[in-house]
Design an enzyme around this catalytic site. Structure first.
Site, mmCIF file in Angstrom:
data_model
loop_
_atom_site.group_PDB
_atom_site.id
_atom_site.type_symbol
_atom_site.label_atom_id
_atom_site.label_comp_id
_atom_site.label_asym_id
_atom_site.label_seq_id
_atom_site.Cartn_x
_atom_site.Cartn_y
_atom_site.Cartn_z
ATOM 1 N N ASP A 171 33.363 -4.445 -72.963
ATOM 2 C CA ASP A 171 32.724 -5.751 -73.078
ATOM 3 C C ASP A 171 31.231 -5.602 -73.345
ATOM 4 O O ASP A 171 30.686 -4.499 -73.306
ATOM 5 C CB ASP A 171 32.938 -6.557 -71.792
ATOM 6 C CG ASP A 171 34.401 -6.843 -71.512
ATOM 7 O OD1 ASP A 171 35.179 -6.930 -72.487
ATOM 8 O OD2 ASP A 171 34.769 -6.973 -70.328
ATOM 9 N N TYR A 184 37.383 4.509 -66.067
ATOM 10 C CA TYR A 184 36.101 3.802 -65.999
ATOM 11 C C TYR A 184 35.358 4.224 -64.739
ATOM 12 O O TYR A 184 35.969 4.498 -63.705
ATOM 13 C CB TYR A 184 36.307 2.286 -65.946
ATOM 14 C CG TYR A 184 36.504 1.624 -67.289
ATOM 15 C CD1 TYR A 184 35.409 1.152 -68.020
ATOM 16 C CD2 TYR A 184 37.776 1.449 -67.820
ATOM 17 C CE1 TYR A 184 35.589 0.520 -69.242
ATOM 18 C CE2 TYR A 184 37.961 0.823 -69.043
ATOM 19 C CZ TYR A 184 36.866 0.353 -69.748
ATOM 20 O OH TYR A 184 37.045 -0.267 -70.959
#
EC number: 5.4.99.12
Length: 268
Positions: free
Chosen positions: A52, A110
Site C-alpha cells: 500500500d 512482512y
C-alpha cells in the site's frame, strides 16, 4: 518470449503503493516506464505482494514477459541507471514460463518496526512508527498474537475496499521481539488481506500498552468484531521483507531478507 524475475527494493515513502493507479505515482508504473524506455515495448509487471501507499519493500519479487535480446542478468544494471534512487533492482534472472512471482510463492513475510524510545530518531523515522507514550510489553503482545497462527477468518483485520472473495488466510508464523528500544513484529502468511498487518499491529500495540487484554484482542478477530478495531499502524513502519518459493530463483543471492539490520544495535 522470455520471463524475467526481478528482486526489487524500494522506499515507499513517496509512492502511492505498488499497483498502478490513475493520478498517482506508484512503484509499478515507475518500473514499467523504465522497462518501456529500454525495450520499446509495453510491459506488464506482476509482484509477489501489492504494498500500500507508504509501505516499503526490502525484497519484493516481480516478473514480466518480454521478447527482447537483452540478457536477463543485464536488466538489473540497466534499470538501476534509469530508475529513481528510491527503487533498486538487486538481481534479474530468467525463469520458467510456469513460474509466477505471486502464484508460485509459498508465503510472504512482512515486518513492522515500532520505535518505543522516548526520543525520536531521524535516521529510522521514515521506516518505523514512533510510539513512545508507554513502554510496550512485547511479551503480552507475543502471547496475544500466537493464536492467530494457522488458517482463520481475519475479517476484523481487513480494511474496507478489498476485492477478495473472502477474508480467510493462513498465518504461518508471528514473531514479536524487542531489540533495545525497537519492537519488531514479523508475520509470515500465505496471503495478506488489505491493510491486515497494520490493523493487527495497531491492536497489538494496545495490548502492549495494556489498554486491552490479549483475550479482548483474540475476541475481536475470532468473533469478527470489525467495529472494535480502533487503530491502524502508520504505513511507514511496514516493510515487505520477501516472498518464499519452493526453489530460490535468484542465483547470486541465497537469502533475500535485506532488511537493514545494521541500523538495529544488537539484532541477531
Amino acid at each position: 518470449m522470455k520471463r524475467i524475475a526481478l528482486l526489487v527494493q524500494y522506499d515507499g515513502s513517496n509512492y502511492s503503493g505498488w499497483q498502478r493507479q490513475k493520478n498517482a505515482t506508484t512503484v509499478q508504473e515507475t518500473l514499467e516506464r523504465a522497462l518501456f524506455k529500454i525495450t520499446h515495448q509495453v510491459v506488464k509487471t506482476f509482484a509477489a505482494g501489492r504494498t500500500d501507499a507508504g509501505v516499503h519493500a526490502s525484497g519484493q519479487v516481480v516478473h514480466f514477459n518480454i521478447d527482447c535480446v537483452i540478457p536477463a542478468n543485464s536488466y538489473s544494471d540497466i534499470l538501476n541507471g534509469l530508475l529513481p534512487s528510491a527503487i533498486r533492482i538487486l538481481e534479474s534472472v530468467e525463469v520458467k514460463d510456469s513460474w509466477h512471482s505471486c502464484y508460485s510463492a509459498m508465503y510472504r513475510h512482512y515486518r513492522y518496526v515500532i520505535n518505543n524510545s522516548k526520543f525520536p530518531n531521524l535516521f529510522i523515522n521514515n521506516w518505523s512508527w514512533h510510539r513512545y507514550q508507554k513502554i510496550l510489553d512485547e511479551v503480552l503482545m507475543s502471547n496475544a498474537s500466537k493464536l492467530m497462527e494457522g488458517e482463520h477468518d481475519f475479517f476484523a483485520f481487513q480494511k474496507s475496499g478489498s476485492q477478495r472473495k473472502n477474508s480467510i488466510t493462513k498465518i504461518k508464523n508471528v514473531e514479536i521481539k524487542r531489540v533495545e528500544d525497537l519492537i519488531l513484529v514479523d508475520i509470515k502468511a500465505t496471503g495478506f488481506l488489505y491493510g491486515m498487518v497494520r490493523l493487527i499491529v495497531g491492536q497489538l500495540v494496545l495490548v502492549g500498552e495494556k489498554k486491552i487484554s490479549p483475550e479482548i484482542f483474540t475476541d475481536i478477530w475470532v468473533n469478527q468484531k470489525k467495529n472494535d478495531v480502533k487503530e491502524s499502524a502508520p504505513a511507514k513502519g511496514l516493510c515487505f521483507v520477501n516472498a518464499v518459493y519452493e526453489e530460490n530463483v535468484f542465483k547470486k543471492i541465497n537469502n533475500n531478507d535485506f532488511f537493514p539490520v545494521f541500523l538495529i544495535k544488537g539484532f541477531s
